[in-house]
Design a protein around this motif. Structure first.
Motif, PDB file in Angstrom:
ATOM      1  N   ARG A  16       0.861  -1.185   0.000  1.00 27.42           N
ATOM      2  CA  ARG A  16       0.000   0.000   0.000  1.00 27.42           C
ATOM      3  C   ARG A  16       0.895   1.232   0.000  1.00 27.42           C
ATOM      4  NH1 ARG A  16      -1.369   2.780   4.815  1.00 27.42           N
ATOM      5  NH2 ARG A  16      -0.128   2.119   6.617  1.00 27.42           N
ATOM      6  N   ASP A  17       0.369   2.307  -0.569  1.00 22.38           N
ATOM      7  CA  ASP A  17       1.107   3.570  -0.548  1.00 22.38           C
ATOM      8  C   ASP A  17       0.765   4.323   0.725  1.00 22.38           C
ATOM      9  OD1 ASP A  17       2.534   3.331  -2.878  1.00 22.38           O
ATOM     10  OD2 ASP A  17       0.985   4.218  -4.150  1.00 22.38           O
ATOM     11  N   ALA A  18       1.776   4.518   1.573  1.00 22.39           N
ATOM     12  CA  ALA A  18       1.622   5.257   2.827  1.00 22.39           C
ATOM     13  C   ALA A  18       2.296   6.622   2.679  1.00 22.39           C
ATOM     14  CB  ALA A  18       2.248   4.462   3.979  1.00 22.39           C
ATOM     15  N   PRO A  19       2.047   7.537   3.609  1.00 20.14           N
ATOM     16  CA  PRO A  19       2.649   8.882   3.481  1.00 20.14           C
ATOM     17  C   PRO A  19       4.165   8.861   3.327  1.00 20.14           C
ATOM     18  CG  PRO A  19       0.927   8.906   5.143  1.00 20.14           C
ATOM     19  CD  PRO A  19       1.083   7.480   4.731  1.00 20.14           C
ATOM     20  N   ALA A  20       4.840   7.948   4.030  1.00 17.82           N
ATOM     21  CA  ALA A  20       6.302   7.922   3.970  1.00 17.82           C
ATOM     22  C   ALA A  20       6.841   7.192   2.750  1.00 17.82           C
ATOM     23  CB  ALA A  20       6.858   7.272   5.237  1.00 17.82           C
ATOM     24  N   GLY A  21       5.960   6.542   2.009  1.00 19.58           N
ATOM     25  CA  GLY A  21       6.389   5.762   0.852  1.00 19.58           C
ATOM     26  C   GLY A  21       5.612   4.460   0.777  1.00 19.58           C
ATOM     27  N   THR A  22       5.955   3.644  -0.174  1.00 17.83           N
ATOM     28  CA  THR A  22       5.243   2.375  -0.336  1.00 17.83           C
ATOM     29  C   THR A  22       5.594   1.433   0.810  1.00 17.83           C
ATOM     30  OG1 THR A  22       5.188   2.609  -2.732  1.00 17.83           O
ATOM     31  CG2 THR A  22       4.899   0.394  -1.844  1.00 17.83           C
ATOM     32  N   GLU A  23       4.563   0.805   1.350  1.00 14.46           N
ATOM     33  CA  GLU A  23       4.723  -0.112   2.480  1.00 14.46           C
ATOM     34  C   GLU A  23       4.393  -1.530   2.012  1.00 14.46           C
ATOM     35  OE1 GLU A  23       3.428   1.154   6.560  1.00 14.46           O
ATOM     36  OE2 GLU A  23       1.995  -0.501   6.244  1.00 14.46           O
ATOM     37  N   ALA A  41       8.490   2.693   3.715  1.00 16.05           N
ATOM     38  CA  ALA A  41       9.183   3.689   2.895  1.00 16.05           C
ATOM     39  C   ALA A  41      10.002   3.059   1.779  1.00 16.05           C
ATOM     40  CB  ALA A  41      10.069   4.576   3.781  1.00 16.05           C
ATOM     41  N   ARG A  42       9.394   2.112   1.071  1.00 18.98           N
ATOM     42  CA  ARG A  42      10.074   1.469  -0.053  1.00 18.98           C
ATOM     43  C   ARG A  42       9.862   2.288  -1.330  1.00 18.98           C
ATOM     44  NH1 ARG A  42      13.620  -1.809   1.829  1.00 18.98           N
ATOM     45  NH2 ARG A  42      13.829  -2.419  -0.358  1.00 18.98           N
ATOM     46  N   PRO A 113       5.315  -4.026  -5.967  1.00 17.25           N
ATOM     47  CA  PRO A 113       6.437  -3.880  -5.038  1.00 17.25           C
ATOM     48  C   PRO A 113       6.751  -5.138  -4.236  1.00 17.25           C
ATOM     49  CG  PRO A 113       5.002  -1.966  -4.932  1.00 17.25           C
ATOM     50  CD  PRO A 113       4.314  -2.957  -5.797  1.00 17.25           C
ATOM     51  N   HIS A 114       5.700  -5.812  -3.715  1.00 16.79           N
ATOM     52  CA  HIS A 114       5.983  -6.987  -2.875  1.00 16.79           C
ATOM     53  C   HIS A 114       6.539  -8.145  -3.687  1.00 16.79           C
ATOM     54  CE1 HIS A 114       2.238  -8.592  -4.473  1.00 16.79           C
ATOM     55  NE2 HIS A 114       1.542  -7.619  -3.939  1.00 16.79           N
ATOM     56  N   ASP A 115       6.227  -8.199  -4.993  1.00 18.54           N
ATOM     57  CA  ASP A 115       6.800  -9.234  -5.849  1.00 18.54           C
ATOM     58  C   ASP A 115       8.237  -8.888  -6.236  1.00 18.54           C
ATOM     59  OD1 ASP A 115       4.480 -10.802  -5.885  1.00 18.54           O
ATOM     60  OD2 ASP A 115       3.631  -9.653  -7.551  1.00 18.54           O
ATOM     61  N   ARG A 116       8.474  -7.610  -6.592  1.00 21.14           N
ATOM     62  CA  ARG A 116       9.833  -7.227  -6.986  1.00 21.14           C
ATOM     63  C   ARG A 116      10.807  -7.410  -5.831  1.00 21.14           C
ATOM     64  NH1 ARG A 116      12.016  -4.660 -11.204  1.00 21.14           N
ATOM     65  NH2 ARG A 116      10.110  -3.697 -11.996  1.00 21.14           N
ATOM     66  N   TYR A 117      10.385  -7.063  -4.618  1.00 18.30           N
ATOM     67  CA  TYR A 117      11.278  -7.212  -3.463  1.00 18.30           C
ATOM     68  C   TYR A 117      11.749  -8.659  -3.340  1.00 18.30           C
ATOM     69  CZ  TYR A 117      13.112  -7.017   1.287  1.00 18.30           C
ATOM     70  OH  TYR A 117      13.943  -7.096   2.389  1.00 18.30           O
ATOM     71  N   LEU A 118      10.833  -9.602  -3.506  1.00 20.10           N
ATOM     72  CA  LEU A 118      11.185 -11.010  -3.352  1.00 20.10           C
ATOM     73  C   LEU A 118      12.029 -11.507  -4.513  1.00 20.10           C
ATOM     74  CD1 LEU A 118       7.765 -12.438  -2.086  1.00 20.10           C
ATOM     75  CD2 LEU A 118       9.760 -11.819  -0.712  1.00 20.10           C
ATOM     76  N   MET A 119      11.605 -11.214  -5.742  1.00 21.45           N
ATOM     77  CA  MET A 119      12.302 -11.796  -6.886  1.00 21.45           C
ATOM     78  C   MET A 119      13.734 -11.299  -6.990  1.00 21.45           C
ATOM     79  SD  MET A 119      10.648  -9.936 -10.303  1.00 21.45           S
ATOM     80  CE  MET A 119       9.010 -10.562  -9.997  1.00 21.45           C
ATOM     81  N   GLU A 120      13.954 -10.019  -6.682  1.00 24.02           N
ATOM     82  CA  GLU A 120      15.314  -9.479  -6.807  1.00 24.02           C
ATOM     83  C   GLU A 120      16.247 -10.053  -5.744  1.00 24.02           C
ATOM     84  OE1 GLU A 120      16.409  -8.024  -9.266  1.00 24.02           O
ATOM     85  OE2 GLU A 120      14.740  -7.018 -10.258  1.00 24.02           O
TER      86      GLU A 120
END
Length: 790
Positions: A16-23, A41-42, A113-120
């Motif tokens: 989800r997009d949070a104020p500090a960045g993507t969470e 903040a991703r 984002p949650h897929d890219r974090y894992l695959m990389e």
């Protein structure tokens, strides 16, 4: 393992997009219980060709929070790219749409984002958690790494509901934990009796049922919810009931609701993402594991796998009996309800479905309850390796869709044979990819290389780099993992790895895949054609005859009758010599290491290949045989024939089986043919005359051409209207009917006499002639006397 390190299995993932960045949020199953991991903040990234930098800069001026960096990456067209980094993932979607209006692609902007974090990080399902801040069961801003060997012990609950015919909720059953319970709508009797083995809890209102259900999930906290059609029916009805009652359905962890989504391509089909829990439908899991049944109803599957079922008859009997039990005997309804939960759990155990689902997640990198997804699984493995070779992925649709050759199917030589052996190439397409270095990046590199010694020549003018590629290494890793899984007898993992490897060629030929390229998939399929033709030449050079071949299998007639021991020995010698020939030829002619392996599959003592109906041409993908293993154990095998197809009647299937079995075993068959026809005409086989066919569309969609099953279904629902029963077939489904003198009539509303001539000429005669004519006989000649009697 370090004291601050934890291993877990990813149950669910979301962003989800949070104020500090993507969470990013991951729920893990660990040996210490469920854990929530939150990464705050991703930043998210996508790519644009450097030549479009002026247009990109013009867009960025109106989109604060985006940054551009020079990168050492390029497109498949060799154009350098820049990276666009976004504080919020949704900004990339906005930018993609703005650039699309100028025909400028924003590459990889759709990778979540949650897929890219894992695959990389080369993470599939098992993770290692390091560092971070701990707050109870939540870990914030830790580091995740792969833990491929971690296997959790998951807490499973089976859920099933019972409703009225109009889907008014009556009861909810939960099984699989110590707290086995049925929540029943209604006031308890003055002296309530508790059934054996589970608690029966009476609830005065449906709202109370939903609230007790929420409490049960919070109290028992399962990792996995299983059921039968559980999302499309049970959870959907529970959600509607909660909505109608003005309350919330909170079955996720932390008492969170389902995050309902609809399928973009299947009207009315629902997904129910559940924070912290995976939902596994037994039907989807069985299909993913390549199980096959005439019907995937719980009754059919439980009878086939467990030898027992639900104890209430057809759909009409079931609804009437549920209504009676609800009104008169609620404990009996509760017992029936929880019985379904028990059957589902036992099917999962018998088929090792939960293990398969978990191993599939470890293999594909997809969430455990996501079925299908071959393209996503390919991308999960391919993208990070491609990035490390200096490339970014193309966009979907970059190459126009175009037909390409499929698997090789050899013209068959119809007839009856003694001593036929089948040799089969082990994982043909993955082995071609591995041996001939077929690969998207390798194709681009090879096409841009002028040195012929650095490429492998492929079919159709394709060339592949010998040095830079990703897919062959991915296949090799999966192949070795499968060999190890087979060694330790981990069948669910072996099956998951096999299915993933075998999907890769199909993914390259899927227009909706970003790596789609007809030349790539043709390089695989046409190489398969070449291999099968060379294998045929090899076999026939040894004095045998290839009578059929299909994609990766070749059927070899040994020219004369052989003992079982002789046939097995000849097949083993052929396989060994073919493999040795491939190894020598590939090394000497192309300098390639051979991973092609043909192996002995089956010996048919007797074999039958029919013709295409109404011609002398041999059929394809249709045959029957009497196989014998090394110990001499025999088995009748049918492929593609009426015996193996659900759209033919049991009458036809049993006739075909009986006739072929007698011929294969050298038993008299003429009297069987005549007697079978006589029994059918005399009405002694009426229970075998039922067609069971699927309505693949809504009933009102059949307008111009109305097949028999649609005519029968309309008659059935007209009957349902007359007797005040709910319609069964308006949205499709399966219908059972017989052919009468007045046409097709459904079993629940049959009025006319059976048309025995139809079954004789349309079911028995085509099968009989296909088998008898190669022997110089005919069905009509053997049955003429009987036809005159009735």
């Amino acid at each position: 393992m370090a004291s601050n390190e934890l291993k877990g299995f990813i149950l669910t993932r979301r962003w989800r997009d949070a104020p500090a960045g993507t969470e990013i949020e991951y729920w893990l199953a660990t040996d210490a219980g469920p854990v929530k991991v939150v990464l705050t903040a991703r930043t998210s990234v996508a790519f644009v060709e450097s030549r479009h930098r002026p247009a990109l800069d013009a867009q960025l001026a109106a989109m604060p929070g985006l940054q551009v960096r020079e990168l050492g990456l390029k497109t498949f067209g060799q154009g350098p790219v820049v990276g666009v980094y976004a504080k919020h993932f949704r900004q990339l979607g906005q930018l993609a749409r703005a650039l699309q209006a100028q025909d400028i692609p924003l590459l990889e902007a759709d990778v979540r984002p949650h897929d890219r974090y894992l695959m990389e990080r080369f993470i599939t399902a098992g993770v290692r958690v390091e560092g971070g801040r701990r707050d109870g069961a939540t870990i914030v801003d830790c580091r995740l790494g792969p833990a491929p060997d971690f296997r959790p012990v998951l807490k499973v609950v089976s859920l099933d509901i019972e409703t009225s015919r109009h889907e008014a909720l009556y009861s909810i059953a939960l099984d699989g934990t110590a707290d086995r319970v049925v929540f029943m709508l209604g006031e308890p009797p003055p002296e309530p009796a508790q059934p054996d083995g589970f608690s029966l809890v009476y609830c005065p209102t449906r709202k109370d049922m939903i609230e007790r259900l929420n409490d049960w999930f919070e109290r028992n906290d399962p990792d996995v919810i299983v059921g039968w059609n559980v999302i499309q029916f049970d959870l959907r009805v529970l959600q509607k009931t909660a909505d109608d009652c003005g309350t919330q359905l909170l079955m996720g962890r932390e008492r969170r609701p389902f995050e309902w989504r609809t399928h973009p391509g299947r009207q009315g089909y629902l997904f129910a993402p559940t924070p912290g829990r995976i939902v596994i439908d037994g039907i989807d899991a069985l299909k993913a594991a390549v199980w096959s049944f005439p019907s995937f109803s719980l009754e059919t599957v439980s009878q086939a796998m467990l030898g027992e079922g639900k104890a209430i008859g057809n759909a009409y009997d079931k609804m009437a009996e549920i209504e009676r039990r609800y009104q008169e005997d609620k404990p009996a309804l509760a017992t029936y309800n929880i019985r379904d939960c028990e059957l589902v759990l036992r099917i999962f155990e018998r088929a090792k479905l939960l293990q398969f689902v978990l191993e599939r997640a470890h293999t594909t990198g997809l969430q455990a309850d996501k079925f299908g997804g071959s393209i996503a699984a390919f991308s999960h493995h391919y993208l990070p390796r491609m990035h490390r070779l200096g490339y970014v992925a193309p966009s979907v649709g970059e190459i126009p869709s175009k037909a390409f050759p499929g698997g090789y199917v050899m013209d068959s030589k119809p007839g009856f044979y003694d001593s036929v052996v089948v040799l089969d190439y082990k994982s043909l397409y993955p082995s071609i990819i591995r041996t001939f270095l077929v690969d998207p990046v390798g194709f681009i590199e090879g096409s841009n290389t002028s040195d012929p010694t650095r490429v492998v020549q492929g079919p159709g003018g394709t060339v592949f780099s010998r040095e830079k590629h990703c897919l062959p290494e991915i296949v090799t890793t999966l192949w070795r993992a499968r060999d190890e899984a087979k060694r330790v007898r981990n069948e669910p993992l072996s099956q998951a790895l096999k299915l993933l490897m075998n999907s890769f060629a199909g993914v390259l030929g899927a227009a909706e895949c970003r790596f789609f390229n007809p030349k790539l998939v043709s390089a695989v399929t046409l190489r398969g054609h070449e291999m099968m033709k060379l294998t045929r030449e090899f076999v026939e050079g040894r004095g045998y005859e290839a009578i059929y071949g299909d994609t990766d299998s070749i059927f070899i007639w040994l020219r004369r009758t052989r003992t079982n021991e002789e046939a097995h020995a000849i097949a083993a010698d052929l396989a060994r010599d073919i493999n040795a020939w491939w190894t020598r030829t590939l090394r000497e002619e192309q300098g390639l290491e051979n991973f092609l392996e043909i192996e002995f599959d089956t010996h048919y003592k007797k074999f039958f290949m029919p013709t295409i109906r109404g011609s002398d041409v041999g059929s394809k993908k249709r045959y029957a045989g009497l196989s014998a293993d090394a110990g001499g154990k025999e088995e009748m095998v049918y492929r593609g024939l009426e015996m193996a197809r659900s759209d033919w009647t049991p009458l036809a299937r049993q006739f075909q089986e009986g006739l072929l079995s007698r011929i294969f075993h050298g038993e008299p068959h003429q009297a069987f043919v005549a007697g079978y026809a006589q029994s059918m005409l005399a009405g002694r086989m009426d229970d075998l005359l039922v067609y069971r066919k699927r309505l693949r569309h809504r009933l009102d969609a059949y307008q111009v051409k109305v097949p028999p099953q649609a005519r029968a279904a309309r008659m059935a629902d007209e009957h349902n209207d007359r007797v005040d029963r709910p319609r069964q077939y308006q949205d499709g489904g399966w219908i059972e009917y017989v052919m009468t003198l007045n046409g097709p009539e459904p079993m629940e509303a049959r009025r006319s006499r059976i048309d025995y001539e139809h079954y004789l000429s349309k079911q028995l005669q085509p099968i009989g002639d296909a088998i008898l004519q190669p022997m110089g006989e005919s069905f009509a000649a053997l049955t003429t006397a009987q036809r005159g009697l009735f």
